[in-house]
Design an enzyme around this catalytic site. Sequence first.
Site, PDB file in Angstrom:
ATOM      1  N   GLU A 199      77.728  30.684  11.094  1.00  0.00           N
ATOM      2  CA  GLU A 199      78.469  30.386   9.859  1.00  0.00           C
ATOM      3  C   GLU A 199      77.482  29.990   8.785  1.00  0.00           C
ATOM      4  O   GLU A 199      76.993  28.865   8.789  1.00  0.00           O
ATOM      5  CB  GLU A 199      79.458  29.238  10.100  1.00  0.00           C
ATOM      6  CG  GLU A 199      80.669  29.603  10.904  1.00  0.00           C
ATOM      7  CD  GLU A 199      81.463  30.710  10.262  1.00  0.00           C
ATOM      8  OE1 GLU A 199      81.814  31.663  10.981  1.00  0.00           O
ATOM      9  OE2 GLU A 199      81.710  30.644   9.044  1.00  0.00           O
ATOM     10  N   LYS A 214      69.138  19.385   1.190  1.00  0.00           N
ATOM     11  CA  LYS A 214      69.992  19.911   2.266  1.00  0.00           C
ATOM     12  C   LYS A 214      70.297  21.367   1.943  1.00  0.00           C
ATOM     13  O   LYS A 214      71.080  21.651   1.032  1.00  0.00           O
ATOM     14  CB  LYS A 214      71.279  19.069   2.305  1.00  0.00           C
ATOM     15  CG  LYS A 214      72.257  19.421   3.401  1.00  0.00           C
ATOM     16  CD  LYS A 214      73.501  18.526   3.317  1.00  0.00           C
ATOM     17  CE  LYS A 214      74.582  18.994   4.261  1.00  0.00           C
ATOM     18  NZ  LYS A 214      75.887  18.377   4.012  1.00  0.00           N
ATOM     19  N   LYS A 254      74.957  17.440  -5.995  1.00  0.00           N
ATOM     20  CA  LYS A 254      75.343  18.853  -6.138  1.00  0.00           C
ATOM     21  C   LYS A 254      75.751  19.068  -7.589  1.00  0.00           C
ATOM     22  O   LYS A 254      76.787  18.544  -8.014  1.00  0.00           O
ATOM     23  CB  LYS A 254      76.545  19.150  -5.238  1.00  0.00           C
ATOM     24  CG  LYS A 254      76.273  19.116  -3.740  1.00  0.00           C
ATOM     25  CD  LYS A 254      77.606  19.134  -2.993  1.00  0.00           C
ATOM     26  CE  LYS A 254      77.451  19.470  -1.523  1.00  0.00           C
ATOM     27  NZ  LYS A 254      78.725  19.263  -0.789  1.00  0.00           N
ATOM     28  N   ASP A 261      79.161  12.232  -0.479  1.00  0.00           N
ATOM     29  CA  ASP A 261      79.233  13.594  -1.029  1.00  0.00           C
ATOM     30  C   ASP A 261      80.574  13.717  -1.753  1.00  0.00           C
ATOM     31  O   ASP A 261      80.653  13.498  -2.968  1.00  0.00           O
ATOM     32  CB  ASP A 261      79.083  14.610   0.112  1.00  0.00           C
ATOM     33  CG  ASP A 261      79.333  16.049  -0.331  1.00  0.00           C
ATOM     34  OD1 ASP A 261      79.346  16.308  -1.540  1.00  0.00           O
ATOM     35  OD2 ASP A 261      79.514  16.936   0.533  1.00  0.00           O
TER      36      ASP A 261
HETATM   37  C1  2PG Z   1      78.694  19.836   2.262  1.00  0.00           C
HETATM   38  C2  2PG Z   1      78.445  21.299   1.947  1.00  0.00           C
HETATM   39  C3  2PG Z   1      77.287  21.886   2.712  1.00  0.00           C
HETATM   40  P1  2PG Z   1      80.509  22.595   0.989  1.00  0.00           P
HETATM   41  O1  2PG Z   1      79.826  19.412   2.525  1.00  0.00           O
HETATM   42  O2  2PG Z   1      77.782  19.044   2.185  1.00  0.00           O
HETATM   43  O3  2PG Z   1      77.491  21.779   4.095  1.00  0.00           O
HETATM   44  O4  2PG Z   1      79.608  22.057   2.194  1.00  0.00           O
HETATM   45  O5  2PG Z   1      79.619  23.363   0.068  1.00  0.00           O
HETATM   46  O6  2PG Z   1      81.563  23.457   1.643  1.00  0.00           O
HETATM   47  O7  2PG Z   1      81.107  21.402   0.321  1.00  0.00           O
HETATM   48 MG    MG Z   2      79.343  17.221   2.641  1.00  0.00          MG
END
Ligand code: 2PG
Ligand code: MG
Length: 419
Positions: free
Chosen positions: A202, A383, A332, A307
């Site tokens: 995945e 990450k 992010k 997050d």
């Molecule tokens: C997270 C990211 C990467 P997503 O949760 O940290 O694994 O996932 O981009 O689906 O939020």
């Molecule tokens: Mg996360």
Amino acid sequence: MDTIAHLEGREILSGAGRPTVEARLITAKGVKVTASVPSGTSKGKYEAYELYDGGKRYRGRGVRKAAENIARHIAPALIGKDVTDQQNIDRTLIELDGTPNKRRLGGNAVLAASVASVKAGAESSGVSCYRYIGGIGATRLPSPLATVIAGGKHSPSNLDFEDYLLILNGFGAFSEALAALVETRRVLEEILVKKFGPVPDEGGALSPPIRDTCEAFDVMLRAVERAGFAGCIRLGLDVAASDLYLAKKKAYRVCGKEMQTDELIDYFTRLSKAYPLVFIEDPFHQDDFRSFARLTSALPGIQIVGDDLFTTNPRRLKKGIAMTACNTMLFKVNQVGTVTEACDAGLMAVSNGYGVSVSLRSSDTNDSFIADLAVGIGAQQIKLGSPVRGERNAKYNRLLEIEAELDKGARFEGKIRGT
Ligand code: 2PG
Ligand code: MG
């Protein structure tokens, strides 16, 4: 001075095969750049709004409207502006959108324009993007963290948690840490394939048919040992607990049981005693600042990471800091929608003693901007997932390039927080 002369948006595909926005920007002096934006699978509810077309095309997930918003609404507001005045550019974008979560223009349209401006500003100034962002002090390469086993929403495995991570620790250089990661991920795949036959992958992370977190950790540690890196690679978890939360019962579905906050704190404490666990992301749901704070004080040696809790948003981070809800922020850019706002959150994190871990999204593109951004802001960690797919390796390769460019000036803190 160089100014923005042309800006347009296009719909392209991410590495996960989902439509996303790419911006193309040209300056008056003829600098041409493109910037594309990622998207998440398990998104926090406080993230910037992603504008999708709806209808049948791409199951409603087309981004033509967002792309059009760049040419129709954003370009007229930005054309003629100094391309190196990022704060002004991002302020203009925020005011033009006018909503708290970028709902009008779409966070995907706004971010594409914001990142394109940073890239063009760097190129127009004749410096690498990381140096443009961070100046002459931007010399630190982040330590890689990589999801090698996927669970939760990301995976057909039976594991409760979303990401099972290798945390590289104690290497002398970024390139050494990356080589160790690649080898360990390969050995892990060999062990799993021998045991289970072909294992689905995945986004580069393996999805073996196992259901128990301890089983996942055991096999990861076996791979670390066989690869010859025992003691140098630790373990991490992204619990993504919002996906496990049963709001009506005020409990989490973990290990086939319903667990309350106290039981979950006990469970994480036991895991951290039994395994070299140094990183726990989103251990509780995205509104539960209080439980985050309890875990942070119960496990002071471990990175407790926000997050979905913070969504890289200065307002949410401020609340978290006041409550000591975590000690690390996941960073992010697309969660908040402009580079300036994300950097404000990053700065606030650092000023308050928090670690910063820049992260890609599960549906990402070959754009390597976040590699430059991580070095630019001096993030301790990045990450990026397993180093076996183009959109991930675009960032790893860019970090290798930056390390080579910095040469003897490159700094790499082998030891990560919590070890
Ligand atoms: C997270 C990211 C990467 P997503 O949760 O940290 O694994 O996932 O981009 O689906 O939020
Ligand atoms: Mg996360």
